[in-house]
Scaffold this motif. Structure first.
Motif: not given
Length: 430
Positions: A291-308
């Motif tokens: 309600n104060f920050v507005g839209r937050l959008f998070f995007e990236g690799r959701g699985a795999g050795e490196g990201p996890t």
């Protein structure tokens, strides 16, 4: 010298091996950021002989992972075994009972037992961290729990399963049908031999229930998530959606209001103007509306050795710094218990696909059912022969109660004009 943070690692699959590699590769940087070394003292997995592409000889091997919690040379147990119950849950309970910090990538266990484990962590004044359980390397847990902590969140939603997103965007780009792309995804290792948890929406539902608790300050309620997957999406749905200005995505959506807590995972039509429509391949994305920050959008690799592994080690760095608080952003006693909101009370537009008999009067029968249920039709498209010999009929409704659409479909049940099961996908209008 500052005492190192000593960790035990249970589970040495893709992610476990990645954690060891990351701790070694970025050792100096991690020590500077954590303020002290982070070292592995003990490890446990089912198969000692498997080559994991990393040197494990410096670490003591333990056959029974559940004994790691009681070791005097362990400050933190990292659980990468998986499964909602069994050894993973036993290890979580015993670790926290022994007053040690616990880090996990196990979304199923958190979704089903997170409140119990959070209570145990609070009682022991120990950290319970699970950044890697949702959206892999995307720091969405930290973003909601800390970055957006001052905001009232109206909605949290997103693409939470990379396997489904890979399949849908491959169908979109190459005009292939679901079964063909699934077989290719399995051959490439993007989908499991038994892909049910992914394609039927269960994996995404685990993650959604966790996000909902963090976003709204409510107790976890996985059993209240309405779940459907992408198993029945066909190439024609993808094509028709594109012609109407949409893309098909599996979306998990949660919101809390005076009606209760609404949670649903389903294939839906996303307008091409929406950021989620452009999340392709195996990527994940999460949207939160504050309600104060507005839209937050998070995007990236959701699985795999490196990201996890990155998310797991980020949790370890927080613990090394002494930076942790309640697992769900507030004490368990402060979490609200909301009744599940009824989907039928929601309003919106819907996409409906029928395969119908090629004979006069069929269209009149369907539109009469829509009329009698109070559903107004925004657009209607009739194509030639479908795969099973009928004719493809696609319609988009005007904004109406979801209960009215279900009523219309119920009125058409048993009709000799309808061949097979109609397809219903809601349209994302957020």
């Amino acid at each position: 010298m500052t005492q190192p943070l000593r960790i035990a690692l249970a589970g040495l699959g893709t992610v476990g091996g990645g954690v060891v590699k990351l701790l070694e590769t970025n050792r100096a940087l991690i020590e500077r950021r954590a303020g002290r070394p982070i070292t592995v003292t003990a490890i446990s997995a089912r198969d000692r002989t498997r080559d994991r592409g990393v040197d494990l000889s410096p670490f003591e091997w333990v056959d029974d992972a559940t004994t790691l919690a009681a070791r005097d040379d362990v400050d933190v147990v990292v659980e990468l075994i998986g499964g909602a119950d069994g050894p993973a849950l036993t290890l979580a309970r015993s670790t926290l009972a022994n007053g040690k910090a616990f880090v996990t990538a196990n979304k199923a266990m958190i979704a089903h037992h997170g409140v119990e484990l959070a209570e145990a962590a609070e009682k022991a004044d120990a950290a319970l961290k699970y950044e890697a359980a949702v959206a892999g390397g995307i720091p969405v847990i930290k973003g909601l729990r800390e970055g957006a902590a001052a905001n009232e969140i109206g909605h949290v939603y997103g693409i939470l399963n990379g396997t489904c997103n890979y399949i849908l965007t491959k169908m979109e780009s190459e005009g292939l049908d679901f079964a063909d792309v699934l077989a290719e995804a399995q051959a490439l290792g993007y989908a499991e031999a038994d892909p049910s948890f992914d394609i039927d929406g269960v994996d995404a539902a685990h993650k959604l229930s966790i996000l909902a608790s963090l976003a709204f300050g409510t107790t976890l309620d996985f059993d209240a998530v309405a779940i459907s997957g992408i198993r029945h999406v066909i190439a024609a749905d993808i094509a028709e959606a594109a012609s109407l200005g949409f893309r098909v995505r599996l979306v998990g959506l949660a919101e809390a209001n005076e009606s209760g807590l609404f949670q649903r995972v389903h294939a839906c039509l996303v307008p091409v103007s929406h950021p989620l429509a452009h999340v392709a391949g195996s990527l994940n994305a999460v949207v939160a509306e504050g309600n104060f920050v507005g839209r937050l959008f998070f995007e990236g690799r959701g699985a795999g050795e490196g990201p996890t592994a990155s998310a797991v080690v980020a949790d370890l760095i927080d613990i090394a710094r002494g930076e942790y608080g309640p697992a769900f952003a507030m004490p368990v006693t402060s979490l609200a218990r909301l009744a599940p909101a009824k989907a039928g009370e929601r309003s919106g537009r819907a996409y409906l696909r029928f395969t119908v008999a090629d004979r006069p009067g069929v269209l009149a029968e369907i539109t009469a059912a829509m009329r009698d249920a109070g559903v107004s039709i925004e657009s209607l498209i009739q194509r030639g022969a479908a795969a099973d010999g009928g004719v493809l009929l696609v319609m988009v409704t005007h904004d109406c109660p979801e209960s009215a659409v279900i009523d219309a479909l119920d009125r058409l049940k048993g009709s000799a004009s309808i061949l097979g099961q109609p397809m219903l996908m809601h349209i994302l209008d957020i």
